[in-house]
Write a protein that holds these residues in place. Sequence first.
Motif, PDB file in Angstrom:
ATOM      1  N   GLY A  91      58.747  19.324  32.797  1.00 52.62           N
ATOM      2  CA  GLY A  91      58.797  20.416  31.929  1.00 52.62           C
ATOM      3  C   GLY A  91      57.847  20.662  30.797  1.00 52.62           C
ATOM      4  N   HIS A  92      58.297  21.456  30.222  1.00 51.42           N
ATOM      5  CA  HIS A  92      57.400  22.010  28.343  1.00 51.42           C
ATOM      6  C   HIS A  92      58.099  21.922  27.758  1.00 51.42           C
ATOM      7  N   PRO A  93      58.176  20.210  26.875  1.00 50.10           N
ATOM      8  CA  PRO A  93      58.862  19.929  25.947  1.00 50.10           C
ATOM      9  C   PRO A  93      58.471  21.884  24.541  1.00 50.10           C
ATOM     10  N   LEU A  94      59.257  21.831  24.287  1.00 48.18           N
ATOM     11  CA  LEU A  94      59.646  23.596  23.200  1.00 48.18           C
ATOM     12  C   LEU A  94      60.276  22.969  21.825  1.00 48.18           C
ATOM     13  N   LEU A  95      59.709  22.327  20.972  1.00 52.78           N
ATOM     14  CA  LEU A  95      59.639  21.771  19.635  1.00 52.78           C
ATOM     15  C   LEU A  95      60.205  23.717  18.522  1.00 52.78           C
ATOM     16  N   ILE A  96      61.035  23.107  18.325  1.00 51.97           N
ATOM     17  CA  ILE A  96      61.534  24.342  17.626  1.00 51.97           C
ATOM     18  C   ILE A  96      62.702  23.850  16.115  1.00 51.97           C
ATOM     19  N   ASP A  97      61.661  23.656  14.677  1.00 51.46           N
ATOM     20  CA  ASP A  97      61.978  23.600  13.661  1.00 51.46           C
ATOM     21  C   ASP A  97      63.438  24.659  13.479  1.00 51.46           C
ATOM     22  N   GLY A  98      64.272  23.655  12.804  1.00 50.41           N
ATOM     23  CA  GLY A  98      65.299  24.173  12.856  1.00 50.41           C
ATOM     24  C   GLY A  98      65.311  25.393  11.518  1.00 50.41           C
ATOM     25  N   ALA A  99      64.904  24.648  10.347  1.00 44.13           N
ATOM     26  CA  ALA A  99      64.811  25.630   9.399  1.00 44.13           C
ATOM     27  C   ALA A  99      63.887  27.186   9.165  1.00 44.13           C
ATOM     28  N   LEU A 100      63.493  26.747   9.929  1.00 45.93           N
ATOM     29  CA  LEU A 100      61.960  28.084  10.821  1.00 45.93           C
ATOM     30  C   LEU A 100      63.231  29.264  11.347  1.00 45.93           C
ATOM     31  N   ALA A 101      63.466  28.553  12.111  1.00 45.33           N
ATOM     32  CA  ALA A 101      64.238  29.246  13.340  1.00 45.33           C
ATOM     33  C   ALA A 101      65.492  29.511  12.328  1.00 45.33           C
ATOM     34  N   GLY A 102      66.329  29.301  11.287  1.00 48.73           N
ATOM     35  CA  GLY A 102      67.385  29.931  10.567  1.00 48.73           C
ATOM     36  C   GLY A 102      69.070  29.681  11.165  1.00 48.73           C
ATOM     37  N   ILE A 103      68.867  28.720  11.739  1.00 46.88           N
ATOM     38  CA  ILE A 103      70.112  29.601  13.280  1.00 46.88           C
ATOM     39  C   ILE A 103      71.691  29.227  12.222  1.00 46.88           C
ATOM     40  N   GLY A 104      72.184  29.950  12.090  1.00 44.86           N
ATOM     41  CA  GLY A 104      73.301  30.711  11.656  1.00 44.86           C
ATOM     42  C   GLY A 104      73.668  31.238  10.018  1.00 44.86           C
ATOM     43  N   VAL A 105      72.184  31.241   9.923  1.00 46.25           N
ATOM     44  CA  VAL A 105      71.401  31.483   8.376  1.00 46.25           C
ATOM     45  C   VAL A 105      70.498  33.114   9.204  1.00 46.25           C
ATOM     46  N   ARG A 106      69.635  33.181   9.998  1.00 45.24           N
ATOM     47  CA  ARG A 106      69.351  34.050  10.187  1.00 45.24           C
ATOM     48  C   ARG A 106      69.969  35.255  11.707  1.00 45.24           C
ATOM     49  N   GLU A 107      70.618  34.865  12.249  1.00 48.19           N
ATOM     50  CA  GLU A 107      71.192  35.391  13.274  1.00 48.19           C
ATOM     51  C   GLU A 107      72.289  33.996  13.318  1.00 48.19           C
ATOM     52  N   SER A 108      73.338  34.516  14.024  1.00 52.98           N
ATOM     53  CA  SER A 108      74.408  33.702  14.241  1.00 52.98           C
ATOM     54  C   SER A 108      74.210  32.564  15.723  1.00 52.98           C
ATOM     55  N   VAL A 109      74.806  31.660  15.475  1.00 55.02           N
ATOM     56  CA  VAL A 109      74.018  30.512  16.855  1.00 55.02           C
ATOM     57  C   VAL A 109      74.445  30.901  17.871  1.00 55.02           C
ATOM     58  N   ALA A 110      76.003  32.260  18.520  1.00 53.17           N
ATOM     59  CA  ALA A 110      75.896  32.451  19.429  1.00 53.17           C
ATOM     60  C   ALA A 110      74.865  33.091  19.689  1.00 53.17           C
ATOM     61  N   ASP A 111      74.331  34.112  18.991  1.00 57.48           N
ATOM     62  CA  ASP A 111      73.245  34.949  19.524  1.00 57.48           C
ATOM     63  C   ASP A 111      72.161  34.292  19.975  1.00 57.48           C
ATOM     64  N   VAL A 112      71.804  33.398  18.974  1.00 55.66           N
ATOM     65  CA  VAL A 112      69.974  32.432  18.889  1.00 55.66           C
ATOM     66  C   VAL A 112      70.734  31.105  20.639  1.00 55.66           C
ATOM     67  N   ALA A 113      71.802  31.142  20.828  1.00 59.33           N
ATOM     68  CA  ALA A 113      71.965  30.552  22.151  1.00 59.33           C
ATOM     69  C   ALA A 113      72.104  31.236  23.328  1.00 59.33           C
ATOM     70  N   ARG A 114      72.427  32.911  23.019  1.00 58.09           N
ATOM     71  CA  ARG A 114      72.154  33.671  24.414  1.00 58.09           C
ATOM     72  C   ARG A 114      70.788  34.023  24.048  1.00 58.09           C
ATOM     73  N   VAL A 115      70.282  34.472  23.295  1.00 59.06           N
ATOM     74  CA  VAL A 115      68.188  34.637  23.323  1.00 59.06           C
ATOM     75  C   VAL A 115      67.607  33.227  24.323  1.00 59.06           C
ATOM     76  N   LEU A 116      68.331  31.947  23.556  1.00 65.14           N
ATOM     77  CA  LEU A 116      67.652  30.922  24.640  1.00 65.14           C
ATOM     78  C   LEU A 116      67.996  30.586  25.897  1.00 65.14           C
ATOM     79  N   GLY A 117      68.978  30.703  26.398  1.00 68.10           N
ATOM     80  CA  GLY A 117      69.502  30.726  27.743  1.00 68.10           C
ATOM     81  C   GLY A 117      68.944  31.564  28.329  1.00 68.10           C
ATOM     82  N   ARG A 118      67.945  32.427  28.125  1.00 67.68           N
ATOM     83  CA  ARG A 118      67.587  33.250  28.769  1.00 67.68           C
ATOM     84  C   ARG A 118      66.166  33.210  29.379  1.00 67.68           C
TER      85      ARG A 118
END
Length: 310
Positions: free
Chosen positions: A65-92
């Motif tokens: 597979g391909h490891p996709l490294l995501i900086d949590g501070a840059l993504a702002g999970i729960g800050v820029r958008e909810s955890v649930a919305d981030v999850a829905r985007v990632l899961g696609r």
Amino acid sequence: MRHLLADDDLSPAEQAHLLDLAASMKGAPHVRQPLAGPRSVALIFDKPTLRTQVSFGVGVADLGGHPLLIDGALAGIGVRESVADVARVLGRQVAAVVWRTYAQQRLEQMAEHAGVPVVNALTDDYHPCQLLADLLTIREHRGRLAGLTVAFVGDAACNMGNSWLLAGTTAGMHVRLSGPDGYVPGPDMFARADAIAAVTGGSAAVVPDAVAAVSGADVVVTDTWVSMGKEDEAAERERVFGPWSLTSELLAHADPQAVVLHCLPAYRGKEIAAEVLDGPRSVVWDEAENRLHVQKAVLAWLLEAAQQDA
Ligand code: CP
């Protein structure tokens, strides 16, 4: 959909299966390719890491597979958008999500909404991938898990203390936690460990005196006194935890064949003496390598389960 969010998500049989799978994948690192394509796995880190990001990155590549490294501070999970919305985007877009974050509840929200397997890469409450690596390492060096006694000395009121209670009893081990008053997990965690131990034959206990805890132990474990997020308390913690430092004098009370574990990073002269960490009973480098093998097993197992669900 199966996830690995906490150590007791795994039954004793599942834990044993994952350790067997990890051992076989360690001997044949590229045979299983569940991520062939390559499909991507999101590796998100809200806290510092070396071992976890390296072992998951290498592991995902080993699995095709391909490891996709995501900086949590840059993504702002729960800050820029909810955890649930981030999850829905990632899961696609990804096959699985691996997340190191703070509150366990954030991870649970990710699992609820992602639609793909989610793996706990450390939260404030648990570090289940570390425990699988620790158990594999003990099994390699001591030949078995059930019936062995493990003594965890130092700051047991942390994710590693919780995870040792749950994963150690799942493996049928006798888990002794030893630390200053107020620095051990609460009664809820012991109730969960006791329920598991009633099935596996293990046990869970607080043994405040460090010498008593280590006496006859087959495995001696410690961890930093200043877990992530506790940096402001460093001076006070060094004073409080001093008597629980894993020195060669303390280790002399363990079984002569005892192995020493530390999940790293380690602070020589603080929670562990240099001659213990670098000494003949230490298996910490095997332990660090085994993160790779157990996490590959976890991902392969979860991805196969997800495929069966689909
Ligand atoms: N043991 C561990 O999880 O190491 P890192 O914090 O470096 O990932």
